[in-house]
Design a protein around this motif. Structure first.
Motif, PDB file in Angstrom:
ATOM      1  N   THR A 154       0.781  -1.259  -0.051  1.00  0.00           N
ATOM      2  CA  THR A 154       0.009   0.043   0.102  1.00  0.00           C
ATOM      3  C   THR A 154       0.889   1.356  -0.155  1.00  0.00           C
ATOM      4  O   THR A 154       1.999   1.167   0.519  1.00  0.00           O
ATOM      5  CB  THR A 154      -0.955   0.104   1.268  1.00  0.00           C
ATOM      6  OG1 THR A 154       0.097   0.028   2.391  1.00  0.00           O
ATOM      7  CG2 THR A 154      -1.745  -1.159   1.273  1.00  0.00           C
ATOM      8  N   LEU A 155       0.309   2.413  -0.400  1.00  0.00           N
ATOM      9  CA  LEU A 155       1.206   3.617  -0.570  1.00  0.00           C
ATOM     10  C   LEU A 155       0.224   4.652   0.064  1.00  0.00           C
ATOM     11  O   LEU A 155      -0.882   5.003  -0.235  1.00  0.00           O
ATOM     12  CB  LEU A 155       1.308   3.945  -1.843  1.00  0.00           C
ATOM     13  CG  LEU A 155       2.331   3.022  -2.558  1.00  0.00           C
ATOM     14  CD1 LEU A 155       2.718   3.561  -4.288  1.00  0.00           C
ATOM     15  CD2 LEU A 155       3.569   2.867  -2.055  1.00  0.00           C
ATOM     16  N   ALA A 156       0.508   5.221   1.319  1.00  0.00           N
ATOM     17  CA  ALA A 156      -0.410   6.213   1.925  1.00  0.00           C
ATOM     18  C   ALA A 156       0.594   7.788   1.900  1.00  0.00           C
ATOM     19  O   ALA A 156       1.823   7.671   1.887  1.00  0.00           O
ATOM     20  CB  ALA A 156      -0.379   5.745   3.350  1.00  0.00           C
TER      21      ALA A 156
ATOM     22  N   VAL B 151      -8.503  14.081   0.217  1.00  0.00           N
ATOM     23  CA  VAL B 151      -8.389  13.991   1.912  1.00  0.00           C
ATOM     24  C   VAL B 151      -9.230  12.928   2.166  1.00  0.00           C
ATOM     25  O   VAL B 151     -10.350  12.986   2.062  1.00  0.00           O
ATOM     26  CB  VAL B 151      -8.693  15.382   2.620  1.00  0.00           C
ATOM     27  CG1 VAL B 151      -8.551  15.178   4.179  1.00  0.00           C
ATOM     28  CG2 VAL B 151      -7.570  16.435   2.362  1.00  0.00           C
ATOM     29  N   GLY B 152      -8.748  11.760   3.117  1.00  0.00           N
ATOM     30  CA  GLY B 152      -9.693  10.864   3.526  1.00  0.00           C
ATOM     31  C   GLY B 152      -9.933   9.872   2.356  1.00  0.00           C
ATOM     32  O   GLY B 152     -11.045   8.813   2.727  1.00  0.00           O
ATOM     33  N   GLY B 153      -9.342   9.998   1.141  1.00  0.00           N
ATOM     34  CA  GLY B 153      -9.779   9.190   0.297  1.00  0.00           C
ATOM     35  C   GLY B 153      -8.485   8.776  -0.813  1.00  0.00           C
ATOM     36  O   GLY B 153      -7.430   8.953  -0.373  1.00  0.00           O
ATOM     37  N   ALA B 154      -8.735   8.208  -1.887  1.00  0.00           N
ATOM     38  CA  ALA B 154      -7.836   7.745  -2.914  1.00  0.00           C
ATOM     39  C   ALA B 154      -7.521   8.957  -3.568  1.00  0.00           C
ATOM     40  O   ALA B 154      -8.119   9.655  -4.261  1.00  0.00           O
ATOM     41  CB  ALA B 154      -8.227   6.702  -3.594  1.00  0.00           C
ATOM     42  N   ALA B 155      -6.251   8.794  -3.918  1.00  0.00           N
ATOM     43  CA  ALA B 155      -5.618  10.102  -4.831  1.00  0.00           C
ATOM     44  C   ALA B 155      -5.749   9.586  -6.118  1.00  0.00           C
ATOM     45  O   ALA B 155      -5.735   8.445  -6.823  1.00  0.00           O
ATOM     46  CB  ALA B 155      -4.001  10.097  -4.565  1.00  0.00           C
ATOM     47  N   ALA B 156      -5.786  10.635  -7.064  1.00  0.00           N
ATOM     48  CA  ALA B 156      -5.959  10.390  -8.711  1.00  0.00           C
ATOM     49  C   ALA B 156      -4.645  10.676  -9.417  1.00  0.00           C
ATOM     50  O   ALA B 156      -3.717  11.358  -8.674  1.00  0.00           O
ATOM     51  CB  ALA B 156      -6.779  11.468  -9.311  1.00  0.00           C
ATOM     52  N   THR B 157      -4.140  10.029 -10.296  1.00  0.00           N
ATOM     53  CA  THR B 157      -2.911   9.991 -10.958  1.00  0.00           C
ATOM     54  C   THR B 157      -3.095  10.479 -12.350  1.00  0.00           C
ATOM     55  O   THR B 157      -3.991   9.985 -12.918  1.00  0.00           O
ATOM     56  CB  THR B 157      -1.983   9.016 -10.711  1.00  0.00           C
ATOM     57  OG1 THR B 157      -2.572   7.798 -11.540  1.00  0.00           O
ATOM     58  CG2 THR B 157      -1.786   8.509  -9.240  1.00  0.00           C
ATOM     59  N   SER B 158      -2.003  10.981 -12.978  1.00  0.00           N
ATOM     60  CA  SER B 158      -2.275  11.567 -14.559  1.00  0.00           C
ATOM     61  C   SER B 158      -1.917  10.169 -15.365  1.00  0.00           C
ATOM     62  O   SER B 158      -2.100  10.231 -16.560  1.00  0.00           O
ATOM     63  CB  SER B 158      -1.343  12.781 -14.567  1.00  0.00           C
ATOM     64  OG  SER B 158       0.036  12.433 -14.406  1.00  0.00           O
ATOM     65  N   THR B 159      -1.239   9.316 -14.592  1.00  0.00           N
ATOM     66  CA  THR B 159      -0.920   8.230 -15.213  1.00  0.00           C
ATOM     67  C   THR B 159      -2.052   7.189 -15.501  1.00  0.00           C
ATOM     68  O   THR B 159      -2.878   6.742 -14.506  1.00  0.00           O
ATOM     69  CB  THR B 159       0.327   7.068 -14.501  1.00  0.00           C
ATOM     70  OG1 THR B 159       1.196   7.958 -14.593  1.00  0.00           O
ATOM     71  CG2 THR B 159       0.507   6.106 -15.361  1.00  0.00           C
ATOM     72  N   SER B 160      -2.535   6.320 -16.520  1.00  0.00           N
ATOM     73  CA  SER B 160      -3.577   5.767 -16.812  1.00  0.00           C
ATOM     74  C   SER B 160      -3.393   4.412 -16.310  1.00  0.00           C
ATOM     75  O   SER B 160      -2.535   3.937 -15.695  1.00  0.00           O
ATOM     76  CB  SER B 160      -3.800   5.516 -18.413  1.00  0.00           C
ATOM     77  OG  SER B 160      -2.836   4.746 -18.801  1.00  0.00           O
ATOM     78  N   TYR B 161      -4.672   3.988 -16.093  1.00  0.00           N
ATOM     79  CA  TYR B 161      -4.921   2.409 -15.178  1.00  0.00           C
ATOM     80  C   TYR B 161      -4.109   1.366 -16.180  1.00  0.00           C
ATOM     81  O   TYR B 161      -3.227   0.730 -15.411  1.00  0.00           O
ATOM     82  CB  TYR B 161      -6.269   1.973 -15.096  1.00  0.00           C
ATOM     83  CG  TYR B 161      -6.372   0.923 -14.727  1.00  0.00           C
ATOM     84  CD1 TYR B 161      -6.066   0.351 -13.356  1.00  0.00           C
ATOM     85  CD2 TYR B 161      -7.323  -0.244 -15.371  1.00  0.00           C
ATOM     86  CE1 TYR B 161      -6.452  -0.855 -12.655  1.00  0.00           C
ATOM     87  CE2 TYR B 161      -7.340  -1.592 -14.512  1.00  0.00           C
ATOM     88  CZ  TYR B 161      -7.089  -1.774 -13.375  1.00  0.00           C
ATOM     89  OH  TYR B 161      -7.124  -2.842 -13.090  1.00  0.00           O
ATOM     90  N   ALA B 162      -4.101   1.426 -17.293  1.00  0.00           N
ATOM     91  CA  ALA B 162      -3.464   0.654 -18.262  1.00  0.00           C
ATOM     92  C   ALA B 162      -2.091   0.708 -18.237  1.00  0.00           C
ATOM     93  O   ALA B 162      -1.167  -0.290 -18.196  1.00  0.00           O
ATOM     94  CB  ALA B 162      -4.049   0.713 -19.635  1.00  0.00           C
ATOM     95  N   ASP B 163      -1.463   1.904 -17.795  1.00  0.00           N
ATOM     96  CA  ASP B 163      -0.116   2.137 -17.789  1.00  0.00           C
ATOM     97  C   ASP B 163       0.396   1.753 -16.459  1.00  0.00           C
ATOM     98  O   ASP B 163       1.622   1.030 -16.495  1.00  0.00           O
ATOM     99  CB  ASP B 163       0.370   3.578 -18.276  1.00  0.00           C
ATOM    100  CG  ASP B 163       0.367   4.064 -19.444  1.00  0.00           C
ATOM    101  OD1 ASP B 163       0.072   2.941 -20.287  1.00  0.00           O
ATOM    102  OD2 ASP B 163       0.231   5.207 -19.716  1.00  0.00           O
ATOM    103  N   ILE B 164      -0.341   1.981 -15.376  1.00  0.00           N
ATOM    104  CA  ILE B 164      -0.045   1.189 -13.985  1.00  0.00           C
ATOM    105  C   ILE B 164       0.058  -0.108 -14.014  1.00  0.00           C
ATOM    106  O   ILE B 164       1.209  -0.739 -13.647  1.00  0.00           O
ATOM    107  CB  ILE B 164      -1.129   1.681 -13.092  1.00  0.00           C
ATOM    108  CG1 ILE B 164      -0.843   3.288 -12.799  1.00  0.00           C
ATOM    109  CG2 ILE B 164      -0.583   1.020 -11.677  1.00  0.00           C
ATOM    110  CD1 ILE B 164      -1.967   3.879 -12.061  1.00  0.00           C
TER     111      ILE B 164
ATOM    112  N   ALA C 173      -4.606   4.369  -4.960  1.00  0.00           N
ATOM    113  CA  ALA C 173      -5.773   3.151  -5.726  1.00  0.00           C
ATOM    114  C   ALA C 173      -5.843   3.499  -7.173  1.00  0.00           C
ATOM    115  O   ALA C 173      -5.328   4.575  -7.579  1.00  0.00           O
ATOM    116  CB  ALA C 173      -7.013   3.492  -5.127  1.00  0.00           C
ATOM    117  N   ALA C 174      -5.996   2.466  -7.925  1.00  0.00           N
ATOM    118  CA  ALA C 174      -5.981   2.431  -9.237  1.00  0.00           C
ATOM    119  C   ALA C 174      -7.309   1.588  -9.582  1.00  0.00           C
ATOM    120  O   ALA C 174      -7.118   0.373  -9.693  1.00  0.00           O
ATOM    121  CB  ALA C 174      -4.838   1.893 -10.159  1.00  0.00           C
ATOM    122  N   GLU C 175      -8.280   2.054  -9.795  1.00  0.00           N
ATOM    123  CA  GLU C 175      -9.797   1.301 -10.154  1.00  0.00           C
ATOM    124  C   GLU C 175      -9.910   0.618  -8.761  1.00  0.00           C
ATOM    125  O   GLU C 175      -9.859   0.984  -7.759  1.00  0.00           O
ATOM    126  CB  GLU C 175      -9.690   0.619 -11.294  1.00  0.00           C
ATOM    127  CG  GLU C 175      -9.677   1.644 -12.520  1.00  0.00           C
ATOM    128  CD  GLU C 175     -10.277   0.844 -14.086  1.00  0.00           C
ATOM    129  OE1 GLU C 175     -10.488  -0.180 -14.024  1.00  0.00           O
ATOM    130  OE2 GLU C 175     -10.011   1.540 -14.986  1.00  0.00           O
TER     131      GLU C 175
END
Length: 538
Positions: A154-156, A198-211, A173-175
């Motif tokens: 996990t990453l916090a 805050v209190g939830g998952a962060a969004a990233t500019s990298t796509s789910y497929a790329d992750i 999180a990712a999907e």
């Protein structure tokens, strides 16, 4: 006598070695491979946190904490206060691969070891370079040819200036995936811009497929694992004991470590009955030369019924001044107390949200840690609080998979093979082996689990089969490999026991000789531990 450094100590050396380049090197690098590294020292994760809105609201992020749900290892990496950039290194090397500290000419880079690991350097101060090299090489020889398996992290995103759960700001999180399980050989993940919630998952500019491509995970495996890995979030609080100090070792850009790692395992022991659709339980004594699905007339008629969970924290004794004489639990949501009743509910029943459930406790010297458990009908979601020995421990964001729906849930089925003596009377049949298969629940029903899914999910060498004989007075066990199907030959298997009962050694000898009658078998239980801290009994 030869002086060997402990494997656990050497592990701590390697996992944080060379966690990052200097800031000047990162700034000068534009190529992806240069930024992430070559993968030999671990799996790099980089990104840039967009902190502007948070800072305006009085919220800050000082560190990214990576936690391995399989081992409990925690590493914290600082966030650049000016740019929001971070770079962390997730270990992917085998725990006994310490050759990274050996120079090309075969000498030991002791200066590098001591700079990056000042605390460890003290512990190995009385060892010569030759002794340390010998220990490293021996560990490498023992693990030659072994490929480390993926393991979930996990990453916090946290604010280390706060205390307890208030440190937690956001998380990865990712999907449906709440963890990353990088495959060795993949060099790293560039998250790009990371927008915390805050209190939830962060969004990233990298796509789910790329992750998924970066960590080396297929879409199907990600869907399976993502359905169950939310249980890992129980460790997302970076200060479980609430002392205002990160529970993790902090690793700076030069790889120098500070602080002390403290682990607070919280395992879930989940029990199930294998049944026919109508509810009749399939006993292990009915599995003579048959799997459970053969007994009930096919997989379509197979039902796996959940019967309860033991919530088991295993706390190091050194955390406490002395052994607790009592402990108490409270939960954010109401639950039904099972066999481990408490002072407030001597007959069991419903424990209201926020009410305490108190237990008397006597230390068991057979256990290395204090196991301050609570039996429940169904683990609730939310925050768990344990008060013991004058200390308070808080696990937040606890989630447990819905076993009734069961998407991604893996079961272990066995059948007991017997040797047919060629007579109509089967009373002289003897136990000769155990066949097994792992099945995965899908929305369409039970299907065979794949080897890659088992390697990702199941901890250690595989499952375990407990066998009891003579009205359960003699107990032995064998390991079940984590391959989709297989058969264990009792004659050549390693048979284990922790029993001191009279006759157990003779039983093992006779099992290997193929002379133990099937009629002596009285009960059995199959189980496995997963890499998310769950144990399953069938």
């Amino acid at each position: 006598m030869r002086n060997f450094i402990s494997l656990s100590l050497l592990t701590s050396l390697v996992l944080v070695n060379a966690c990052g380049k200097s800031k000047s090197e990162e700034t000068a690098s534009t190529d992806s491979t240069e930024e992430l590294g070559d993968g030999t020292e671990g799996f790099a994760v980089t990104g840039s946190l967009l902190l502007g809105g948070l800072l305006t609201a009085g919220v800050n992020i000082t560190h990214v904490v990576a936690l391995n749900t399989e081992s409990g290892r925690k590493l914290a990496f600082p966030v650049d206060a000016d740019t929001g950039e971070f770079r962390l290194m997730i270990p992917t090397t085998d725990e006994n691969d310490f050759t990274i500290y050996i120079n090309a000419d075969g000498t030991l880079d002791r200066a590098k070891l001591e700079k990056q690991n000042p605390t460890v350097a003290v512990e190995v101060a009385d060892m010569s370079d030759e002794e340390l090299l010998a220990a490293i090489k021996e560990g490498a020889e023992e693990n030659a040819g072994k490929t480390p398996e993926p393991s979930p992290w996990t990453l916090a995103y946290v604010d280390a200036t706060k205390t307890g759960a208030d440190m937690m700001v956001s998380r990865f999180a990712a999907e449906t995936l709440d963890t990353i399980s990088p495959t060795r050989g993949n060099i790293g993940l560039k998250m790009g811009e990371v927008t915390p919630t805050v209190g939830g998952a962060a969004a990233t500019s990298t796509s789910y497929a790329d992750i998924l491509e970066a960590i080396g995970m297929s879409t199907d495996t990600a869907t399976t694992f993502g359905a169950i890995d939310d249980v890992s979030l129980r460790y997302i609080n970076p200060d479980i004991d609430g002392d205002g100090v990160l529970d993790a070792v902090v690793v700076d850009a030069e790889g120098v470590r500070t602080g002390t790692e403290v682990r607070f395992p919280l395992d879930f022991h989940n029990r199930f009955l294998v049944q026919a659709t109508g509810g009749a339980t399939v006993l292990h004594t009915s599995l003579k030369d048959k799997f459970a699905d053969d007994v009930v007339g096919g997989l379509a008629n197979l039902n796996v019924s959940y019967t309860g969970t033991g919530i088991i924290p295993e706390l190091e004794k050194t955390i406490f001044a002395s052994a607790p004489t009592s402990y108490k639990w409270k939960f954010e949501s109401a639950l039904t107390v099972q066999s481990s009743t408490c002072t407030e509910l001597p007959s069991g029943g419903t424990l209201a949200a926020g009410d305490w459930c108190t237990h008397n406790y006597t230390e068991d010297s057979n256990y290395e840690r204090y196991q301050l458990g609570q039996e429940v009908a169904t683990p609730p979601e939310g925050t768990y609080v344990l008060d013991a020995g004058g200390k308070v421990f808080t696990w937040t964001d606890v989630k447990v998979s819905d076993f009734s729906a069961g998407a991604g849930f893996v079961i272990l089925l066995v059948k007991y093979n017997t040797s047919d003596k060629g007579t109509a009377d089967t009373a002289d049949d003897t136990l000769s082996g155990i066949s097994y298969k792992y099945l995965k629940k899908t929305t369409a029903g039970w299907v065979a689990a794949t080897e890659s899914e088992l390697q990702l999910l199941i901890k250690g060498d595989g499952g375990y089969m407990s066998l009891k004989f003579d009205s359960d007075t003699l107990n032995v066990g064998v390991r079940i490999p984590k391959t989709p199907t297989g058969t264990i030959d009792i004659a050549t298997a390693q048979i284990n026991t922790n029993s001191t009962a009279s006759g157990v050694e003779t039983l093992i000898t006779n099992l290997k000789a193929g002379t133990v009658l099937w009629t002596r078998f009285s009960s059995g239980a199959a189980s496995y531990d997963d890499k998310l801290g769950m144990r399953f009994f069938f």
